[in-house]
Design a protein around this motif. Structure first.
Motif, mmCIF file in Angstrom:
data_model
loop_
_atom_site.group_PDB
_atom_site.id
_atom_site.type_symbol
_atom_site.label_atom_id
_atom_site.label_comp_id
_atom_site.label_asym_id
_atom_site.label_seq_id
_atom_site.Cartn_x
_atom_site.Cartn_y
_atom_site.Cartn_z
ATOM 1 N N LEU A 50 0.852 -1.184 0.000
ATOM 2 C CA LEU A 50 0.000 0.000 0.000
ATOM 3 C C LEU A 50 0.886 1.232 0.000
ATOM 4 N N LEU A 51 0.679 2.098 -0.977
ATOM 5 C CA LEU A 51 1.426 3.347 -1.089
ATOM 6 C C LEU A 51 0.486 4.512 -0.813
ATOM 7 N N LYS A 52 0.903 5.402 0.047
ATOM 8 C CA LYS A 52 0.184 6.669 0.256
ATOM 9 C C LYS A 52 0.828 7.657 -0.700
ATOM 10 N N VAL A 53 0.060 8.161 -1.669
ATOM 11 C CA VAL A 53 0.620 9.006 -2.719
ATOM 12 C C VAL A 53 -0.018 10.390 -2.710
ATOM 13 N N ASN A 54 0.705 11.325 -3.322
ATOM 14 C CA ASN A 54 0.227 12.683 -3.480
ATOM 15 C C ASN A 54 0.548 13.114 -4.909
ATOM 16 N N GLY A 55 -0.104 12.436 -5.859
ATOM 17 C CA GLY A 55 0.145 12.697 -7.271
ATOM 18 C C GLY A 55 -0.702 13.839 -7.800
ATOM 19 N N HIS A 58 -4.205 11.967 -8.369
ATOM 20 C CA HIS A 58 -4.738 11.164 -7.260
ATOM 21 C C HIS A 58 -3.914 11.404 -6.001
ATOM 22 N N LYS A 59 -4.605 11.715 -4.934
ATOM 23 C CA LYS A 59 -3.962 11.981 -3.648
ATOM 24 C C LYS A 59 -4.611 11.092 -2.598
ATOM 25 N N SER A 60 -4.143 9.874 -2.515
ATOM 26 C CA SER A 60 -4.658 8.941 -1.517
ATOM 27 C C SER A 60 -3.827 7.665 -1.560
ATOM 28 N N TYR A 61 -4.452 6.522 -1.868
ATOM 29 C CA TYR A 61 -3.752 5.249 -1.772
ATOM 30 C C TYR A 61 -3.715 4.493 -3.094
ATOM 31 N N THR A 73 -2.242 -6.712 -9.718
ATOM 32 C CA THR A 73 -3.486 -5.959 -9.756
ATOM 33 C C THR A 73 -3.218 -4.666 -9.002
ATOM 34 N N VAL A 74 -3.618 -3.553 -9.594
ATOM 35 C CA VAL A 74 -3.409 -2.238 -8.997
ATOM 36 C C VAL A 74 -4.776 -1.646 -8.687
ATOM 37 N N TYR A 75 -4.948 -1.232 -7.436
ATOM 38 C CA TYR A 75 -6.187 -0.603 -7.003
ATOM 39 C C TYR A 75 -5.891 0.844 -6.631
ATOM 40 N N ILE A 76 -6.666 1.757 -7.168
ATOM 41 C CA ILE A 76 -6.608 3.163 -6.794
ATOM 42 C C ILE A 76 -7.733 3.356 -5.779
ATOM 43 N N ILE A 77 -7.365 3.741 -4.558
ATOM 44 C CA ILE A 77 -8.314 3.743 -3.442
ATOM 45 C C ILE A 77 -8.396 5.132 -2.815
ATOM 46 N N SER A 78 -9.616 5.527 -2.479
ATOM 47 C CA SER A 78 -9.827 6.817 -1.807
ATOM 48 C C SER A 78 -9.436 6.712 -0.343
ATOM 49 N N ASN A 79 -9.368 7.864 0.325
ATOM 50 C CA ASN A 79 -9.046 7.894 1.756
ATOM 51 C C ASN A 79 -10.061 7.120 2.602
ATOM 52 N N ARG A 80 -11.273 7.027 2.123
ATOM 53 C CA ARG A 80 -12.333 6.339 2.869
ATOM 54 C C ARG A 80 -12.411 4.849 2.558
ATOM 55 N N GLY A 81 -11.598 4.385 1.602
ATOM 56 C CA GLY A 81 -11.573 2.957 1.294
ATOM 57 C C GLY A 81 -12.330 2.550 0.056
ATOM 58 N N ASP A 93 6.644 -5.328 -16.156
ATOM 59 C CA ASP A 93 7.271 -4.279 -16.965
ATOM 60 C C ASP A 93 6.306 -3.131 -17.303
ATOM 61 N N MET A 94 5.045 -3.280 -16.964
ATOM 62 C CA MET A 94 4.059 -2.219 -17.205
ATOM 63 C C MET A 94 3.556 -1.590 -15.902
ATOM 64 N N LEU A 95 4.024 -2.105 -14.771
ATOM 65 C CA LEU A 95 3.505 -1.676 -13.473
ATOM 66 C C LEU A 95 3.689 -0.178 -13.236
ATOM 67 N N THR A 96 4.893 0.310 -13.420
ATOM 68 C CA THR A 96 5.166 1.737 -13.190
ATOM 69 C C THR A 96 4.333 2.609 -14.119
ATOM 70 N N GLU A 97 4.237 2.221 -15.369
ATOM 71 C CA GLU A 97 3.489 3.024 -16.343
ATOM 72 C C GLU A 97 1.999 3.080 -16.013
ATOM 73 N N VAL A 98 1.427 1.948 -15.636
ATOM 74 C CA VAL A 98 0.000 1.910 -15.291
ATOM 75 C C VAL A 98 -0.285 2.840 -14.116
ATOM 76 N N ILE A 99 0.547 2.757 -13.087
ATOM 77 C CA ILE A 99 0.340 3.615 -11.917
ATOM 78 C C ILE A 99 0.570 5.081 -12.279
ATOM 79 N N ASP A 100 1.652 5.365 -12.981
ATOM 80 C CA ASP A 100 1.972 6.749 -13.323
ATOM 81 C C ASP A 100 0.897 7.381 -14.193
#
Length: 111
Positions: A50-55, A58-61, A73-81, A93-100
């Motif tokens: 779990l990464l807490k991000v401030n992009g 998206h500013k959450s998890y 599997t990558v989940y973009i999650i709000s502060n409330r879950g 090899d696509m993980l960083t790109e998908v998240i970014d």
């Protein structure tokens, strides 16, 4: 972290994986990784990172899990879950790109 967030994360966990290897993949391009504003990294039972991000977008998890077919599997999650986005069958090899692309990338930036 709220109880709702923890409950949601627990329902997404699949199998154990080496979180340090996954972090090495994410940090391969340190400029991209740190542009996400990662302020906290949490290991959930060796089954979720779990990464807490401030992009920019998206500013959450961001939760990263490993599926039984050896894809992430990558989940973009709000502060409330609440799960805002889910990206399945992401190869390493696509993980960083998908998240970014979801949390930070701005197409108009020139390199």
């Amino acid at each position: 972290m709220t109880p709702q967030l923890i409950k949601e994360i627990q329902t997404k966990l699949e199998r154990e994986f080496n979180l340090n290897e996954t972090l090495a993949v994410l940090k391969h391009n340190r400029t991209i990784f740190w542009s996400w504003g990662v302020s906290k990294m949490t290991n959930f039972l060796d089954k979720g990172l779990l990464l807490k991000v401030n992009g920019h977008h998206h500013k959450s998890y961001v939760l990263i899990t490993l599926a039984w077919n050896d894809t992430y599997t990558v989940y973009i999650i709000s502060n409330r879950g609440a799960v805002l986005n889910e990206y399945k069958e992401v190869y390493f090899d696509m993980l960083t790109e998908v998240i970014d692309n979801r949390i930070e990338k701005i197409a108009d930036y020139q390199f």
